[in-house]
Design an enzyme around this catalytic site. Structure first.
Site, PDB file in Angstrom:
ATOM      1  N   GLU A  77     -57.552  -6.483 -27.852  1.00  0.00           N
ATOM      2  CA  GLU A  77     -57.970  -7.673 -27.096  1.00  0.00           C
ATOM      3  C   GLU A  77     -59.294  -7.440 -26.373  1.00  0.00           C
ATOM      4  OE1 GLU A  77     -56.692 -10.418 -27.539  1.00  0.00           O
ATOM      5  OE2 GLU A  77     -54.702  -9.987 -28.371  1.00  0.00           O
ATOM      6  N   ARG A  87     -46.674 -21.992 -22.585  1.00  0.00           N
ATOM      7  CA  ARG A  87     -46.031 -22.897 -23.542  1.00  0.00           C
ATOM      8  C   ARG A  87     -44.510 -22.876 -23.357  1.00  0.00           C
ATOM      9  NH1 ARG A  87     -43.923 -21.666 -28.254  1.00  0.00           N
ATOM     10  NH2 ARG A  87     -44.652 -19.517 -28.072  1.00  0.00           N
ATOM     11  N   CYS A 140     -48.950 -11.661 -21.054  1.00  0.00           N
ATOM     12  CA  CYS A 140     -49.792 -10.542 -21.503  1.00  0.00           C
ATOM     13  C   CYS A 140     -51.204 -10.653 -20.942  1.00  0.00           C
ATOM     14  CB  CYS A 140     -49.851 -10.490 -23.025  1.00  0.00           C
ATOM     15  SG  CYS A 140     -48.314  -9.911 -23.750  1.00  0.00           S
ATOM     16  N   HIS A 164     -52.186  -6.146 -28.644  1.00  0.00           N
ATOM     17  CA  HIS A 164     -51.042  -6.922 -29.131  1.00  0.00           C
ATOM     18  C   HIS A 164     -50.574  -6.342 -30.467  1.00  0.00           C
ATOM     19  CE1 HIS A 164     -51.504 -10.711 -26.541  1.00  0.00           C
ATOM     20  NE2 HIS A 164     -50.225 -10.427 -26.514  1.00  0.00           N
TER      21      HIS A 164
END
Ligand code: PCA
Length: 201
Positions: A77, A87, A140, A164
């Site tokens: 990342e 979400r 995260c 990830h």
């Protein structure tokens, strides 16, 4: 050299989270102290636990790992953003909508890790890898942002990064979602810790 590595507990109805399963199996390279911790999937608790671990251990590197269902390779990342927008609710039932992680923080931070080099290490080992420009806006990213924020504000010598990992085979909905074996996750993380630790005390 002290490295703090975190994984996460399962969330979103899953029984397992490959991030913690891989982190818990890691062995430290010689000369490196490896501190491992499983974080809760909680917008409130995970950053608080990470902050405590950083304050107690003063690591040189903080490498947090999480699961990214739908991704096909190890994602290095690049950016942590100062935003939480979920979400699905976290494991405490909390679902923030467009909230800052730290209202007083910068809009975003770049990873402090040498992503191109890390990508090359994994490619050379035949492991699927990509540099990712978004860690999402869920727990995260919140943890990644917290590590980068603390480094910027208080621990200038500490390097913070986030990785990830894909679903495991048993999470792949009968093979319809991309997946990676746990052994590959473990091998990738071990190579990254070894590479990042080398050349430093
Ligand atoms: N993945 C989630 C949170 C915990 C995890 O393993 C995320 O990508 O935000």
């Amino acid at each position: 050299m002290k490295v703090l590595m975190t994984g996460f507990e399962p969330f979103g109805g899953e029984q397992i989270n490959p991030s913690w399963e891989a982190v818990r199996q890691l062995t430290a390279p010689e000369g490196t102290e490896l501190i491992k911790h499983c974080l809760p999937v909680s917008f409130r608790e995970a950053p608080a636990q990470l902050e405590t671990l950083i304050r107690q251990n003063h690591p040189d590197i903080v490498l947090c790992v999480g699961q990214a269902g739908g991704r096909s390779g190890i994602s290095l990342e690049r950016i942590a953003v100062n935003l939480m927008d979920a979400r699905i609710p976290d494991n405490d039932g909390y679902q923030p909508a467009e909230e800052a992680v730290f209202p007083e923080g910068e809009t975003a931070y770049f990873s402090h890790l040498p992503l191109r080099e890390m990508e090359a290490w994994l490619k050379a080992a035949g492991l699927p890898v990509q540099i990712s420009n978004t860690a999402g806006l869920y727990v995260c990213n919140c943890v990644f942002y917290t590590a980068a924020f603390l480094a910027a504000r208080e621990y200038p010598d500490m390097k913070a990064g986030f990785i990830h990992v894909p679903y495991l085979p048993e999470q792949s909905r009968g093979g319809s979602m991309p997946f990676l074996d746990l052994e590959e996750d473990r091998r990738a993380l071990e190579l990254l810790v070894k590479g990042l630790s080398s050349g430093r005390e």
